[in-house]
Design an enzyme around this catalytic site. Structure first.
Site, mmCIF file in Angstrom:
data_model
loop_
_atom_site.group_PDB
_atom_site.id
_atom_site.type_symbol
_atom_site.label_atom_id
_atom_site.label_comp_id
_atom_site.label_asym_id
_atom_site.label_seq_id
_atom_site.Cartn_x
_atom_site.Cartn_y
_atom_site.Cartn_z
ATOM 1 C CE LYS A 79 -3.766 2.325 2.731
ATOM 2 N NZ LYS A 79 -4.938 1.906 3.752
ATOM 3 C CB SER A 159 -7.873 3.955 2.968
ATOM 4 O OG SER A 159 -7.153 3.174 3.788
ATOM 5 C CB SER A 183 -8.914 1.479 5.600
ATOM 6 O OG SER A 183 -9.765 2.525 5.623
#
Length: 493
Positions: A79, A159, A183
């Protein structure tokens, strides 16, 4: 030979050791898959083929020498919130344009030390603020799932949308992710993957771009429960550089897989039956209860009375911490700089041009609730509510409940650009209604795929555990996985 990208981490690990193929061959298969799919899915914001090949070659040497690490030769996606030395790390924000750190996050260093191979950086909501991956400066990541008979693009959740979509589409064997209010778990539910948010302090936050420091926690997204256990074992560690990191031994989570659920008490919180909850979610929850009873667990009704205050309290605490954390992005030392007539004007212009609308909204809310005259009325009160939420869970666990079973999301994945959600940010915030209590209380929680809705889209169930008892979640989630099966999207990209 089997399609190498369809192998789980556990399968690839065993076949690499058996010399069925090399780490370089496995990495090349993933790089080819990314190359073919990324234009359609937009999961990667940076691909690092040279680094991946170099790491895979080193893994093959270690495998040949018989000193392989726990993740030797396994290709992962990272990420864009995790700092990787000399690699694009921008939290998918314009304000961090061109930033390449000269340091490595503890989590990624742990993974590289275990022999993992880096494929690239994954798309996400800007600064991890969002529930749909639509706030990314690089555009939304696309869910590899589509509704039956539809060609409409769906959100992968947020997210960590890029992480979840890449894992579901077999563009990496597993991925790092972060969870501030859901998330990891919500995108995992939307994509038919497994995600675990560990206990706060179990995984170091050092080198991860901060959103809300008292809530943020890193964890893995993987294709199944076993893979999530393998990844978390390597990600977790005590870290002197992170004062919130807890000095407890990291168990071998994989050993919990397949353990009996006999004697386990699972709580069902009545407060999670929210008004207007779709019948499909209710039925899935009841099905989860039945599966756990069949596996030998005892299921009891519980009450978490302060749940209804969690959403408003979270959306005070998180933006307040964000406004403080994001004050450092000013155009002076790194990232985007828009020149102005003086330094104050340069700050304002750089921040105005660099931050997206959702980040600006949360900074403004956070600055407001921390301002003189409002601090006690909002922020202090929200922190008191947070204590009560934590106490609710402590009471339930003290009364003998080992884990809690609940829904994760109020629906399956929705369309990108959903007009209703775009017009009303509060409706988008309600996506987090089942997940944020866990972050407020600092507890571990896990998302496991449990079925498909009427449109053929994946739905997940959530397991919430006692602090630092992630093993209970793994063995319980495995029982659900065994009953529900695994879910893979039909390839259209």
């Amino acid at each position: 030979m089997t399609d190498l990208t369809s192998l789980t981490i556990a399968e690839a690990r065993d076949k690499l050791k058996a010399k069925d193929f090399t780490a370089v061959e496995l990495t090349e298969a993933y790089l080819s898959a990314v190359d073919a799919a990324n234009e359609a899915l937009n999961t990667y914001v940076t691909v690092t083929p040279e680094k991946a090949r170099e790491m895979a070659k080193a893994s093959d040497e270690k495998l040949a020498a018989g000193n392989a690490g726990a993740l030797e030769g396994i290709p992962l996606g990272v990420k864009d919130l995790f700092a990787v030395r000399d690699i694009h790390t921008q939290a998918c924000s314009h304000v961090l344009d061109g930033f390449k750190p000269k340091y490595e996050s503890t989590v990624t260093q742990n993974l590289w030390d275990a022999g993992a191979v880096m494929l690239g950086k994954l798309n996400m909501d800007e600064f991890a603020m969002g529930s749909s991956n639509e706030s990314s400066y690089y555009g939304p990541a696309i869910n590899p799932w589509r509704a039956n008979g539809s060609d409409k693009n769906l959100v992968p959740g947020g997210s960590s949308g890029g992480s979840a979509a890449a894992v579901a589409a077999h563009l990496c064997a597993g991925a790092t992710a972060t969870d501030t209010g859901g998330s990891i778990r919500q995108p995992a539910a939307f994509t038919g993957t497994v995600g675990i948010k560990p206990t706060y302090g179990r995984v170091s936050r050092w080198g991860i771009v901060a959103y809300a420091s008292s809530l943020d926690q890193a964890g893995p997204i993987a294709r199944d429960v076993r893979d999530a256990a393998i990844l978390l074992k390597s990600m977790a560690s005590v870290d002197a550089k992170d004062t919130t990191s807890v000095d407890l031994p990291v168990p071998d989570y994989e050993k919990a897989i397949g353990q009996s659920l006999k004697g386990l008490r699972i709580g069902i919180p009545k407060e999670y039956r929210v008004e207007g909850m779709p019948e499909e979610i209710e039925k899935l929850w009841a099905q989860g209860v039945a599966w756990l009873k069949d596996a030998g667990a005892e299921v009891v009704d519980i009450s978490l009375p302060h749940t209804k205050y969690a959403l408003p309290a979270y959306y005070i605490v998180a933006p307040a911490e964000a406004s403080s954390n994001l004050a450092r992005y000013d155009g002076v030392r790194y990232g985007l700089r828009v020149d102005g007539k003086d330094i104050a004007d340069m700050y304002e212009k750089s921040r105005a041009a660099g931050f997206g609308s959702e980040v600006k909204r949360r900074i403004m809310v956070g600055t407001y609730v921390l301002s003189a005259g409002y601090y006690d009325a909002y922020y202090l009160k929200a922190q008191k509510v947070r204590t009560l939420i934590k106490r609710d869970f402590e009471t339930v666990f003290h009364e003998g409940v080992d884990a809690v079973l609940a829904p994760i999301t109020p629906s399956s994945a929705f369309e990108i650009g959903d007009k209703e959600l775009a017009a009303d940010p509060v409706k988008m915030y309600l996506q987090d209604v089942f997940t944020i209590t866990v972050n407020m209380a600092g507890l571990p929680a896990m998302s496991v795929p449990a079925g498909l809705d009427g449109k053929g889209l994946p739905l997940g169930l959530q397991l919430i555990g006692k602090p630092f008892e992630e093993e209970t979640l793994f063995k319980t989630a495995y029982a659900i996985e065994q009953a529900a099966g695994k879910f893979t999207p039909a390839k259209w990209w």
